[in-house]
Design a protein around this motif. Structure first.
Motif, PDB file in Angstrom:
ATOM      1  N   SER A  90       0.783  -1.272  -0.120  1.00  0.00           N
ATOM      2  CA  SER A  90      -0.149   0.061  -0.016  1.00  0.00           C
ATOM      3  C   SER A  90       0.896   1.474  -0.059  1.00  0.00           C
ATOM      4  O   SER A  90       0.306   2.280  -0.395  1.00  0.00           O
ATOM      5  N   THR A  91       2.033   1.062   0.642  1.00  0.00           N
ATOM      6  CA  THR A  91       2.993   2.341   0.718  1.00  0.00           C
ATOM      7  C   THR A  91       3.807   2.211  -0.642  1.00  0.00           C
ATOM      8  O   THR A  91       4.876   1.208  -0.572  1.00  0.00           O
ATOM      9  N   PRO A  92       3.703   2.751  -1.825  1.00  0.00           N
ATOM     10  CA  PRO A  92       4.745   2.770  -2.769  1.00  0.00           C
ATOM     11  C   PRO A  92       6.174   3.178  -2.476  1.00  0.00           C
ATOM     12  O   PRO A  92       6.692   3.712  -1.387  1.00  0.00           O
ATOM     13  N   VAL A  93       7.077   2.282  -3.119  1.00  0.00           N
ATOM     14  CA  VAL A  93       8.414   2.392  -2.628  1.00  0.00           C
ATOM     15  C   VAL A  93       9.095   3.699  -2.571  1.00  0.00           C
ATOM     16  O   VAL A  93      10.205   4.006  -1.794  1.00  0.00           O
ATOM     17  N   ASP A  94       8.712   4.608  -3.285  1.00  0.00           N
ATOM     18  CA  ASP A  94       9.024   5.928  -3.416  1.00  0.00           C
ATOM     19  C   ASP A  94       8.733   6.566  -2.071  1.00  0.00           C
ATOM     20  O   ASP A  94       9.511   7.518  -1.326  1.00  0.00           O
ATOM     21  N   SER A  95       7.597   6.366  -1.487  1.00  0.00           N
ATOM     22  CA  SER A  95       7.089   6.930  -0.524  1.00  0.00           C
ATOM     23  C   SER A  95       7.929   6.350   0.768  1.00  0.00           C
ATOM     24  O   SER A  95       8.350   7.091   1.999  1.00  0.00           O
ATOM     25  N   ARG A 115      -0.926   8.338   6.167  1.00  0.00           N
ATOM     26  CA  ARG A 115      -1.857   8.432   5.019  1.00  0.00           C
ATOM     27  C   ARG A 115      -3.006   9.443   5.209  1.00  0.00           C
ATOM     28  O   ARG A 115      -3.455   9.845   4.593  1.00  0.00           O
ATOM     29  N   ARG A 116      -3.083   9.975   6.723  1.00  0.00           N
ATOM     30  CA  ARG A 116      -4.027  10.924   7.022  1.00  0.00           C
ATOM     31  C   ARG A 116      -3.311  12.419   7.037  1.00  0.00           C
ATOM     32  O   ARG A 116      -4.137  13.404   7.293  1.00  0.00           O
ATOM     33  N   ALA A 120      -0.417  14.170   2.298  1.00  0.00           N
ATOM     34  CA  ALA A 120      -0.570  12.682   2.018  1.00  0.00           C
ATOM     35  C   ALA A 120      -1.277  12.601   0.568  1.00  0.00           C
ATOM     36  O   ALA A 120      -2.361  13.350   0.368  1.00  0.00           O
ATOM     37  N   ALA A 121      -1.153  11.716  -0.540  1.00  0.00           N
ATOM     38  CA  ALA A 121      -1.651  11.422  -1.775  1.00  0.00           C
ATOM     39  C   ALA A 121      -2.197  10.171  -1.396  1.00  0.00           C
ATOM     40  O   ALA A 121      -1.747   9.098  -1.709  1.00  0.00           O
ATOM     41  N   VAL A 122      -3.583  10.201  -1.428  1.00  0.00           N
ATOM     42  CA  VAL A 122      -4.376   9.004  -1.237  1.00  0.00           C
ATOM     43  C   VAL A 122      -5.078   8.577  -2.460  1.00  0.00           C
ATOM     44  O   VAL A 122      -5.922   9.154  -3.237  1.00  0.00           O
ATOM     45  N   VAL A 194       9.087  11.951  13.921  1.00  0.00           N
ATOM     46  CA  VAL A 194       8.488  12.902  12.598  1.00  0.00           C
ATOM     47  C   VAL A 194       7.228  12.029  11.910  1.00  0.00           C
ATOM     48  O   VAL A 194       7.416  10.726  11.760  1.00  0.00           O
ATOM     49  N   GLU A 195       6.377  12.758  11.449  1.00  0.00           N
ATOM     50  CA  GLU A 195       5.332  12.167  10.519  1.00  0.00           C
ATOM     51  C   GLU A 195       5.624  12.705   8.992  1.00  0.00           C
ATOM     52  O   GLU A 195       5.913  13.870   8.870  1.00  0.00           O
ATOM     53  N   VAL A 196       5.460  11.480   8.210  1.00  0.00           N
ATOM     54  CA  VAL A 196       5.866  11.804   6.847  1.00  0.00           C
ATOM     55  C   VAL A 196       4.710  11.488   5.781  1.00  0.00           C
ATOM     56  O   VAL A 196       4.335  10.121   5.913  1.00  0.00           O
ATOM     57  N   PRO A 197       4.226  12.419   5.372  1.00  0.00           N
ATOM     58  CA  PRO A 197       3.188  12.173   4.424  1.00  0.00           C
ATOM     59  C   PRO A 197       3.688  11.293   3.129  1.00  0.00           C
ATOM     60  O   PRO A 197       4.797  11.599   2.600  1.00  0.00           O
ATOM     61  N   ILE A 198       2.807  10.252   3.051  1.00  0.00           N
ATOM     62  CA  ILE A 198       3.047   9.479   1.701  1.00  0.00           C
ATOM     63  C   ILE A 198       1.879   9.495   0.762  1.00  0.00           C
ATOM     64  O   ILE A 198       0.753   9.917   1.034  1.00  0.00           O
ATOM     65  N   ALA A 199       2.207   8.758  -0.298  1.00  0.00           N
ATOM     66  CA  ALA A 199       1.379   8.222  -1.298  1.00  0.00           C
ATOM     67  C   ALA A 199       0.789   6.965  -0.965  1.00  0.00           C
ATOM     68  O   ALA A 199       1.460   6.151  -0.302  1.00  0.00           O
ATOM     69  N   TRP A 200      -0.585   6.722  -0.941  1.00  0.00           N
ATOM     70  CA  TRP A 200      -0.981   5.600  -0.388  1.00  0.00           C
ATOM     71  C   TRP A 200      -2.266   4.726  -1.189  1.00  0.00           C
ATOM     72  O   TRP A 200      -3.209   5.854  -1.599  1.00  0.00           O
ATOM     73  N   GLU A 201      -2.621   3.594  -1.268  1.00  0.00           N
ATOM     74  CA  GLU A 201      -3.429   3.023  -1.992  1.00  0.00           C
ATOM     75  C   GLU A 201      -4.042   2.116  -1.180  1.00  0.00           C
ATOM     76  O   GLU A 201      -3.144   1.070  -0.903  1.00  0.00           O
TER      77      GLU A 201
END
Length: 255
Positions: A90-95, A115-116, A120-122, A194-201
């Protein structure tokens, strides 16, 4: 000097093709020193189907739970940075790389994928029930713990090896609540989170039950808050703990 990275992928009855694709992508994109797949209760032919991956495959014939599997994997690593990523990809490798970089670069002791987070890019969302319960849990956790985040349960986290050495004996939750306990203990020990915003599906086929596991998460949140307060030398929670039998930390349990 470059810091070494080890990555643990906990997997319970995974989609083998999906897992193969994800582990291969992790290896090619992040080039970690070690990848460990912690495989719980696999079907008979699954370890053989994963044997040619650029990873060490560790299996147990029963379901330990995500937290126990990640802990077991972390305990085998000798790298400078320890990472885990959920097997569904669900977390792409670049994220995932951005989460790892936050620790590798020295900006954090613990980096938490989110993800929240507003940034973040959901790509596709969970069901309404899972999303509502997840939002409610994050809201409550932010008010009960010393570390306030948008997302505690995302399956992408990285921790400095020295920081893991501090928190490892304070982690007890073998299942999905492991994530929030890790964050709570890191906060109690004044580690940099730290919180890191990710791309997520969102991926179908989750083994999380919205109702059953939400109740378990709530109970675990209260327990994590208690242990964090105890670790911070809170007098009330220390007194409460003195009346109870000490639980066994994950690192002290049999694999």
């Amino acid at each position: 000097m470059s810091r070494s990275v080890g990555i643990v992928v906990p997997a319970y009855r995974p989609d083998v093709a999906q897992l193969r694709t994800y582990v291969t992508a992790i290896d090619e994109y992040l080039d970690p020193e070690t990848i460990v797949v912690e495989l719980d209760a696999p079907k008979r032919d699954v370890p053989e189907r994963l044997a040619d991956l650029p990873a060490r495959i560790e299996t147990v014939p029963y379901r330990r739970g995500k937290g126990a599997a990640v802990t077991a994997g972390f305990e085998t690593l000798s790298t400078d940075v320890l990472v885990f990523a959920d097997a569904d990809g669900s977390t792409p490798v670049d994220s995932l790389a951005e989460v790892v970089s936050s620790v590798v670069d020295g900006g954090a002791d613990l980096a938490v994928g989110s993800r929240r987070h507003p940034d973040a890019a959901v790509a596709s969302h969970q069901t309404f029930a899972r999303r509502f319960l997840g939002d409610a849990f994050a809201w409550l956790a932010g008010r009960l713990l010393d570390v306030s985040l948008y997302d505690y349960q995302c399956g992408a986290k990285a921790i400095d090896a020295d920081a893991w050495g501090q928190v490892r004996r304070h982690i007890y939750e073998p299942g999905f609540a492991w994530d929030v306990e890790l964050v709570a203990m890191a906060g109690a020990l004044d580690l940099r989170v730290v919180e890191v915003p990710i791309a997520w599906e969102d991926r179908p086929g989750s083994t999380v039950s919205p109702v059953r596991d939400s109740v378990a998460l709530f109970r675990a949140l209260l327990a994590a808050r208690h242990r964090a307060k105890q670790l911070s030398n809170d007098r009330l929670h220390t007194a409460i703990a003195a009346r109870r039998e000490d639980p066994t930390a994950l690192v002290e349990r049999d694999r």
